[in-house]
Design a protein around this motif. Structure first.
Motif, PDB file in Angstrom:
ATOM      1  N   VAL A 315       0.841  -1.208   0.000  1.00  0.00           N
ATOM      2  CA  VAL A 315       0.000   0.000   0.000  1.00  0.00           C
ATOM      3  C   VAL A 315       0.869   1.249   0.000  1.00  0.00           C
ATOM      4  CG1 VAL A 315      -1.698   1.326   1.323  1.00  0.00           C
ATOM      5  CG2 VAL A 315      -1.922  -1.162   1.137  1.00  0.00           C
ATOM      6  N   THR A 316       1.892   1.267   0.859  1.00  0.00           N
ATOM      7  CA  THR A 316       2.765   2.439   0.961  1.00  0.00           C
ATOM      8  C   THR A 316       3.502   2.688  -0.347  1.00  0.00           C
ATOM      9  OG1 THR A 316       3.074   1.930   3.314  1.00  0.00           O
ATOM     10  CG2 THR A 316       4.593   3.513   2.318  1.00  0.00           C
ATOM     11  N   HIS A 317       4.039   1.633  -0.950  1.00  0.00           N
ATOM     12  CA  HIS A 317       4.806   1.780  -2.189  1.00  0.00           C
ATOM     13  C   HIS A 317       3.925   2.249  -3.346  1.00  0.00           C
ATOM     14  CE1 HIS A 317       7.780   0.943  -5.309  1.00  0.00           C
ATOM     15  NE2 HIS A 317       6.840   0.280  -5.960  1.00  0.00           N
ATOM     16  N   ILE A 318       2.777   1.625  -3.514  1.00  0.00           N
ATOM     17  CA  ILE A 318       1.904   1.974  -4.640  1.00  0.00           C
ATOM     18  C   ILE A 318       1.380   3.400  -4.490  1.00  0.00           C
ATOM     19  CG2 ILE A 318      -0.295   1.441  -5.761  1.00  0.00           C
ATOM     20  CD1 ILE A 318       0.312  -1.536  -5.142  1.00  0.00           C
ATOM     21  N   ALA A 319       0.984   3.776  -3.266  1.00  0.00           N
ATOM     22  CA  ALA A 319       0.529   5.153  -3.038  1.00  0.00           C
ATOM     23  C   ALA A 319       1.645   6.151  -3.328  1.00  0.00           C
ATOM     24  CB  ALA A 319       0.032   5.309  -1.601  1.00  0.00           C
ATOM     25  N   PHE A 320       2.851   5.817  -2.924  1.00  0.00           N
ATOM     26  CA  PHE A 320       3.999   6.697  -3.177  1.00  0.00           C
ATOM     27  C   PHE A 320       4.253   6.844  -4.678  1.00  0.00           C
ATOM     28  CE2 PHE A 320       8.697   7.101  -3.682  1.00  0.00           C
ATOM     29  CZ  PHE A 320       8.842   8.371  -3.130  1.00  0.00           C
ATOM     30  N   GLU A 321       4.190   5.742  -5.403  1.00  0.00           N
ATOM     31  CA  GLU A 321       4.423   5.801  -6.855  1.00  0.00           C
ATOM     32  C   GLU A 321       3.343   6.616  -7.560  1.00  0.00           C
ATOM     33  OE1 GLU A 321       7.047   4.669  -8.588  1.00  0.00           O
ATOM     34  OE2 GLU A 321       7.992   4.106  -6.696  1.00  0.00           O
ATOM     35  N   VAL A 368      -2.732  14.191  -3.562  1.00  0.00           N
ATOM     36  CA  VAL A 368      -2.848  14.526  -2.139  1.00  0.00           C
ATOM     37  C   VAL A 368      -3.326  13.319  -1.342  1.00  0.00           C
ATOM     38  CG1 VAL A 368      -4.226  15.857  -0.479  1.00  0.00           C
ATOM     39  CG2 VAL A 368      -3.154  17.011  -2.408  1.00  0.00           C
ATOM     40  N   GLU A 369      -4.342  12.638  -1.862  1.00  0.00           N
ATOM     41  CA  GLU A 369      -4.843  11.440  -1.162  1.00  0.00           C
ATOM     42  C   GLU A 369      -3.764  10.366  -1.088  1.00  0.00           C
ATOM     43  OE1 GLU A 369      -7.478  11.399   0.447  1.00  0.00           O
ATOM     44  OE2 GLU A 369      -9.039  12.584  -0.516  1.00  0.00           O
ATOM     45  N   ALA A 370      -3.031  10.189  -2.176  1.00  0.00           N
ATOM     46  CA  ALA A 370      -1.948   9.195  -2.177  1.00  0.00           C
ATOM     47  C   ALA A 370      -0.865   9.590  -1.184  1.00  0.00           C
ATOM     48  CB  ALA A 370      -1.364   9.052  -3.579  1.00  0.00           C
ATOM     49  N   GLY A 371      -0.528  10.879  -1.128  1.00  0.00           N
ATOM     50  CA  GLY A 371       0.489  11.351  -0.197  1.00  0.00           C
ATOM     51  C   GLY A 371       0.098  11.143   1.259  1.00  0.00           C
ATOM     52  N   TRP A 372      -1.167  11.401   1.579  1.00  0.00           N
ATOM     53  CA  TRP A 372      -1.616  11.178   2.950  1.00  0.00           C
ATOM     54  C   TRP A 372      -1.671   9.698   3.280  1.00  0.00           C
ATOM     55  CZ3 TRP A 372      -1.854  13.682   7.319  1.00  0.00           C
ATOM     56  CH2 TRP A 372      -1.766  15.084   7.293  1.00  0.00           C
ATOM     57  N   THR A 373      -1.934   8.867   2.282  1.00  0.00           N
ATOM     58  CA  THR A 373      -1.871   7.422   2.500  1.00  0.00           C
ATOM     59  C   THR A 373      -0.454   7.008   2.866  1.00  0.00           C
ATOM     60  OG1 THR A 373      -3.685   7.033   0.932  1.00  0.00           O
ATOM     61  CG2 THR A 373      -2.255   5.159   1.432  1.00  0.00           C
ATOM     62  N   VAL A 374       0.533   7.562   2.160  1.00  0.00           N
ATOM     63  CA  VAL A 374       1.933   7.282   2.483  1.00  0.00           C
ATOM     64  C   VAL A 374       2.247   7.738   3.909  1.00  0.00           C
ATOM     65  CG1 VAL A 374       4.325   7.844   1.936  1.00  0.00           C
ATOM     66  CG2 VAL A 374       2.703   7.392   0.088  1.00  0.00           C
ATOM     67  N   THR A 375       1.815   8.934   4.259  1.00  0.00           N
ATOM     68  CA  THR A 375       2.099   9.483   5.586  1.00  0.00           C
ATOM     69  C   THR A 375       1.516   8.624   6.696  1.00  0.00           C
ATOM     70  OG1 THR A 375       2.193  11.752   4.739  1.00  0.00           O
ATOM     71  CG2 THR A 375       1.773  11.491   7.083  1.00  0.00           C
ATOM     72  N   GLU A 376       0.251   8.241   6.551  1.00  0.00           N
ATOM     73  CA  GLU A 376      -0.431   7.543   7.642  1.00  0.00           C
ATOM     74  C   GLU A 376      -0.168   6.043   7.636  1.00  0.00           C
ATOM     75  OE1 GLU A 376      -2.121   9.238  10.167  1.00  0.00           O
ATOM     76  OE2 GLU A 376      -0.991  10.782   9.113  1.00  0.00           O
ATOM     77  N   VAL A 377      -0.285   5.406   6.482  1.00  0.00           N
ATOM     78  CA  VAL A 377      -0.033   3.964   6.413  1.00  0.00           C
ATOM     79  C   VAL A 377       1.447   3.677   6.633  1.00  0.00           C
ATOM     80  CG1 VAL A 377      -0.162   1.899   4.944  1.00  0.00           C
ATOM     81  CG2 VAL A 377      -2.013   3.572   4.902  1.00  0.00           C
TER      82      VAL A 377
END
Length: 435
Positions: A315-321, A368-377
């Motif tokens: 999840v973290t990797h895909i959101a970051f990409e 933005v949503e992907a970035g917050w996913t990286v931050t929180e997950v």
């Protein structure tokens, strides 16, 4: 769905919607203030019409942001009581100051909306500027609280007790600047491109072209500048994550094995069982260079992190990409816009050029949503990095999944109402301001 997953899901839904409302609510007043300034200086009534049209959008998002933000504040106490019990006295200051900024914003917005033809024109303009400034300050203060969760400071943790509390040090923790800068630029980028995209669509449809052209220019200048600057703030954030949250950085890159000339992985799907990335492109040494400013020095990988302290890698990797890919595209579009202004002004009226901005309307908010996913997950399994696990903070109250279902319906209903109000406002523009 167990209560722990339901509580996390409810926070995710709440934050996912609120971040869109808050980004628009903190940035749109800046656009409004620029348009208002242009009207005062030039006397061109088109700018006044733009200001009044945008002010209605600001009012809508201020209301929705206030509602969703209030819900979040209750959720922190109701869903994560142990977290607030321990963390509240430490990082409560930015939340308190955010409340002050919110009240200033509310008062200034009231003056602005009802001040037309009642106040001195420059005082009226200043109230609009104050709405924007207090909105940005409010956003930075909230991010400061979140950055403390990633880089806790301002206290000593001894035998399960928090002592020597310093709220100033907690607020200005080692991550607050990089996160606040990155989030503020993201808000301007996302909102700038979204607003510009809507006006580009109206231009392409040949509706009130003068009005929408002027509005497009104001919005895209903010959005394009933010998009061009964003990679630099991202680099600062990544370097900080390498120091404070090495597990998050390793998960972002799906970097499994510590090695010299640490590679940067572009794309791909993590295979956590095999500890490798399928279909990704590795660039040897680039991760070492980005983190350590040299190509050889190894970056700590997931093999240096105990399994129980690793975040969800895929999840973290895909959101970051997703965040990186969309941000790169928006940066290129922003550069193209300034090239058009400088050398290729004929592009500005071309349909293909307008289509770039129309298609990119939602890009910023997806990033933005992907970035917050990286931050929180990426911080999991910690709610306070290295101090308190998320599972330790959740409420013991049963039946949280019912609350999750209810609030999901509430947020989707609220979003439908916002979309309806905005679409009606956009359709009314030609009737109200076509003169």
């Amino acid at each position: 769905m167990n209560d722990f997953l339901a509580a996390r899901s409810q926070m995710a839904i709440s934050l996912g919607f609120h971040i869109i409302y808050s980004c628009i609510g903190m940035v749109m007043p800046m656009f409004m203030a620029v348009s208002h300034y242009k009207w005062i200086k030039t006397g061109d009534h088109v700018y006044k019409n733009i200001t009044q049209a945008w002010s209605k959008g600001v009012a809508i998002f201020f209301a929705t942001g206030a509602v969703s933000g209030t819900i979040l504040s209750f959720e922190l106490g109701l869903l994560w009581p142990k977290f607030m019990e321990h963390a509240g006295p430490i990082f409560g200051m930015p939340f308190s100051l955010e409340g002050v900024a919110f009240f200033v914003e509310a008062i200034a917005l009231g003056f602005f909306l009802y001040g037309w033809n009642r106040f001195n024109k420059w005082f009226h303009w200043f109230t609009g500027v104050l709405v924007g400034v207090s909105g940005v300050v409010s956003g930075i203060l909230v991010v400061s609280a979140n950055s403390w969760m990633n880089s806790p400071s301002g206290f000593d943790y001894i035998n399960g007790q928090y002592t020597n509390i310093d709220p100033i040090k907690a607020m200005f923790n080692s991550s607050w600047f990089s996160e606040a800068l990155h989030m503020t630029l993201a808000a301007f980028m996302a909102t700038g491109f979204a607003v510009a995209g809507i006006h580009a669509l109206m231009i392409a449809r040949k509706r009130n072209i003068n009005f929408h052209t002027k509005a497009f220019k104001i919005a895209i200048v903010f959005g394009a500048i933010a998009a061009i600057l964003q990679p630099f703030s991202g680099d600062i954030s990544a370097k900080n994550a390498a120091k404070k949250q090495p597990a998050k950085l390793a998960a972002m890159e799906s970097y499994f094995h510590t090695q010299p000339y640490s590679p940067l992985v572009v794309g791909g799907i993590p295979d956590t069982a095999a500890k490798r990335v399928k279909y990704g492109i590795e660039i040897p040494g680039l991760l070492s260079f980005l983190v350590n400013d040299n190509f050889k020095q190894p970056v700590n990988a997931l093999d240096k992190i105990p399994v129980q302290n690793q975040p969800p890698i895929a999840v973290t990797h895909i959101a970051f990409e997703i965040m990186i890919a969309i941000g790169s595209v928006m940066m290129l579009i922003g550069i193209l816009y300034f090239i058009a202004l400088w050398k290729k002004r004929s592009w500005l009226n071309k349909r293909w050029f307008l289509n770039l901005f129309i298609l990119s309307t939602p890009f910023g908010f997806i990033a933005v949503e992907a970035g917050w996913t990286v931050t929180e997950v990426g911080r999991q399994p910690w709610i306070i990095q290295g101090v308190m696990r998320t599972s330790e903070a959740v409420t013991p109250m049963p039946g949280i999944h019912y609350s999750f279902y209810l609030f999901t319906v509430v947020y989707f209903t609220l979003s439908v109402a916002v979309i309806f109000l905005l679409s009606r406002q956009i359709k009314m523009v030609p009737k109200l301001y076509n003169h």
